[in-house]
Design a protein around this motif. Sequence first.
Motif, PDB file in Angstrom:
ATOM      1  N   PHE A  72       0.819  -1.430   0.047  1.00 61.19           N
ATOM      2  CA  PHE A  72       0.109   0.195  -0.040  1.00 61.19           C
ATOM      3  C   PHE A  72       0.760   1.332  -0.043  1.00 61.19           C
ATOM      4  CE2 PHE A  72      -1.893   3.424   2.591  1.00 61.19           C
ATOM      5  CZ  PHE A  72      -2.831   3.594   1.756  1.00 61.19           C
ATOM      6  N   GLU A  73       1.892   1.346   0.759  1.00 65.64           N
ATOM      7  CA  GLU A  73       2.918   2.486   0.748  1.00 65.64           C
ATOM      8  C   GLU A  73       3.557   2.797  -0.399  1.00 65.64           C
ATOM      9  OE1 GLU A  73       5.236   2.804   4.362  1.00 65.64           O
ATOM     10  OE2 GLU A  73       3.226   2.502   5.799  1.00 65.64           O
ATOM     11  N   THR A  74       3.745   1.729  -0.883  1.00 66.04           N
ATOM     12  CA  THR A  74       4.448   1.729  -2.239  1.00 66.04           C
ATOM     13  C   THR A  74       3.697   2.585  -3.469  1.00 66.04           C
ATOM     14  OG1 THR A  74       6.054  -0.004  -1.978  1.00 66.04           O
ATOM     15  CG2 THR A  74       5.677   0.531  -4.035  1.00 66.04           C
ATOM     16  N   LEU A  75       2.551   2.280  -3.341  1.00 58.96           N
ATOM     17  CA  LEU A  75       1.599   2.867  -4.201  1.00 58.96           C
ATOM     18  C   LEU A  75       1.323   4.258  -3.688  1.00 58.96           C
ATOM     19  CD1 LEU A  75      -0.721   2.802  -6.482  1.00 58.96           C
ATOM     20  CD2 LEU A  75      -2.176   2.035  -4.739  1.00 58.96           C
ATOM     21  N   GLU A  76       1.229   4.316  -2.511  1.00 58.52           N
ATOM     22  CA  GLU A  76       1.080   5.880  -1.917  1.00 58.52           C
ATOM     23  C   GLU A  76       2.216   6.666  -2.390  1.00 58.52           C
ATOM     24  OE1 GLU A  76       0.487   7.933   2.273  1.00 58.52           O
ATOM     25  OE2 GLU A  76       1.095   5.896   2.374  1.00 58.52           O
ATOM     26  N   LYS A  77       3.406   6.313  -2.067  1.00 56.15           N
ATOM     27  CA  LYS A  77       4.570   6.718  -2.447  1.00 56.15           C
ATOM     28  C   LYS A  77       4.639   6.994  -4.080  1.00 56.15           C
ATOM     29  CE  LYS A  77       7.154   4.638   1.176  1.00 56.15           C
ATOM     30  NZ  LYS A  77       7.997   3.507   1.621  1.00 56.15           N
ATOM     31  N   TRP A  78       4.127   6.298  -4.978  1.00 57.53           N
ATOM     32  CA  TRP A  78       4.204   6.505  -6.138  1.00 57.53           C
ATOM     33  C   TRP A  78       3.236   7.543  -6.631  1.00 57.53           C
ATOM     34  CZ3 TRP A  78       0.681   3.883  -9.911  1.00 57.53           C
ATOM     35  CH2 TRP A  78       0.889   4.368 -11.290  1.00 57.53           C
ATOM     36  N   VAL A  79       2.267   7.843  -6.201  1.00 56.89           N
ATOM     37  CA  VAL A  79       1.243   8.571  -6.665  1.00 56.89           C
ATOM     38  C   VAL A  79       1.335  10.066  -6.074  1.00 56.89           C
ATOM     39  CG1 VAL A  79      -0.556   7.228  -7.505  1.00 56.89           C
ATOM     40  CG2 VAL A  79      -0.389   8.038  -4.901  1.00 56.89           C
ATOM     41  N   THR A  80       1.999  10.200  -4.891  1.00 58.27           N
ATOM     42  CA  THR A  80       2.143  11.402  -4.042  1.00 58.27           C
ATOM     43  C   THR A  80       3.495  12.008  -4.230  1.00 58.27           C
ATOM     44  OG1 THR A  80       2.508  10.295  -1.917  1.00 58.27           O
ATOM     45  CG2 THR A  80       0.370  10.743  -2.341  1.00 58.27           C
ATOM     46  N   GLY A  81       4.649  11.074  -4.368  1.00 55.78           N
ATOM     47  CA  GLY A  81       5.913  11.595  -4.483  1.00 55.78           C
ATOM     48  C   GLY A  81       6.685  11.703  -2.811  1.00 55.78           C
ATOM     49  N   ALA A  82       5.989  10.865  -2.020  1.00 53.11           N
ATOM     50  CA  ALA A  82       6.248  11.004  -0.556  1.00 53.11           C
ATOM     51  C   ALA A  82       7.382   9.737  -0.340  1.00 53.11           C
ATOM     52  CB  ALA A  82       5.424  10.639   0.357  1.00 53.11           C
ATOM     53  N   TYR A  83       8.392  10.029   0.501  1.00 55.34           N
ATOM     54  CA  TYR A  83       9.367   9.087   0.760  1.00 55.34           C
ATOM     55  C   TYR A  83       9.278   8.541   1.989  1.00 55.34           C
ATOM     56  CZ  TYR A  83      12.750  10.219  -3.073  1.00 55.34           C
ATOM     57  OH  TYR A  83      13.371  10.584  -4.389  1.00 55.34           O
ATOM     58  N   ALA A  84       7.834   8.518   2.502  1.00 53.59           N
ATOM     59  CA  ALA A  84       7.509   7.645   3.662  1.00 53.59           C
ATOM     60  C   ALA A  84       5.967   7.501   3.362  1.00 53.59           C
ATOM     61  CB  ALA A  84       7.674   8.547   5.025  1.00 53.59           C
ATOM     62  N   GLY A  85       5.264   6.347   4.336  1.00 57.08           N
ATOM     63  CA  GLY A  85       4.116   5.858   3.907  1.00 57.08           C
ATOM     64  C   GLY A  85       3.276   6.056   5.220  1.00 57.08           C
ATOM     65  N   HIS A  86       3.992   6.455   6.503  1.00 56.67           N
ATOM     66  CA  HIS A  86       2.923   6.207   7.468  1.00 56.67           C
ATOM     67  C   HIS A  86       3.451   7.248   8.870  1.00 56.67           C
ATOM     68  CE1 HIS A  86       0.218   4.906  10.621  1.00 56.67           C
ATOM     69  NE2 HIS A  86       1.185   4.275  11.493  1.00 56.67           N
TER      70      HIS A  86
END
Length: 316
Positions: free
Chosen positions: A28-42
Amino acid sequence: MVTNITVDDIHSGDFLVLSKIRGRWGAFETLEKWVTGAYAGHTAVCLRDSEGKLWVAESGHEDEQGEDIIAVLPWDEWWEFELTKDDANPQIALLPLHPDLRAKFNESAAWEYAKSMSGLPYGYHNLIFSWIDTINGNYPAPLDAHLVASVMTVWTQLAPAYAGNMWNEALNKRLGTQNLSLSEIIVEVEKRGSSFGELLAIPEQDNWVYADGKSTSCVAFVFEMYKEAGLFGELASSIQVTEFTIKDAYSLKFFENNSSRLPKWCNDGDTVKLPFCQIRGKYRMELPGYNTMDPYPHMNERCPSLPPKYLRPAGC
C-alpha cells in the motif's frame, strides 16, 4: 540499525515518520509513494502526559480484531511492537519539533483531541483525496480520472461495503447529496455539467463528519492535532490538513533546523548526519524537501504530483 534512544529527549509534538516495505502495508505504501512523491508511508506523533509519561498517538493502529483504528499507546508498547512484531520491516525516523513550535504546542489541547478521536476508524473516507488535487495533474500514466472511476465501479461490485467506506460518502459530501450510489453520483455529476475528475479534485474539509465520525488518515490525524495545539496559529481556519500528503507534512517548516540541538544519540553510528533522527531501519531514510515550506492559506489544495519529479508550483 536500531538507535539506543534516550526517551527523555523526546517531546510532545515530535513527529514519527515510517516507511514500511513488506507485506500488505509495504504494498500500500509503495503505491502511495508513487502517486504522491512521498518518501515515507505512515506517520504518528509523540505525546507526554501530565506525569511525564511518553505516548504515541497514531491513526492506523491494528487492534485485536484486525481493524485499523486511531489509538494512543504507551511509547514502550509502540516501540516494542515496531522492533519485534511489525513484519512490514519499518524504517522509522523521529522529526523533533522546532523549539519555537514546541513552546507553542498546547499539550492539553492535543490530549483532548487525541482522546476525542481514540477508537475511531482509520480515515479511509478521505485517504485518496489528499492525493487528488487537480483534474489531471495527479495521475501517473496510465492512470486518469476515467480509469479511477472504472476501478471504483468494479470495486463497488466486488466489495460494496469497502467501496462505500473508501469513497461513496466522501463523493456525496462533495456534491452536497446523501446516500447516492457510485453510479448515481456519476449521473448527478453529468447532470450538473461537471466531470468526475472535477468532483475528485474538490478539497476535503476538516470539519466534515462521516457516518462513523471524523475521518483522519495517519498524517491528517497528526496535523489536525497540530491545529488543535496551536501550531498553525491564525492560519488554522484556512488550512485543511485532510488535504496533506505525508510529503506535504514533512516539508512543512515545523521541525528542528539546527543539527547541534538534535539528541546526542540521533543517527548514532551513521556516517551521514541527517537533519532528523532515524531510529530504526536497515536503509537510510531520505525526505527530500524536508522542513522547507512555510504554511499559507489553502495550502496543498491544488497541487499536481506527477512523477518522476513531482514538481509543485508555489502557492498551490
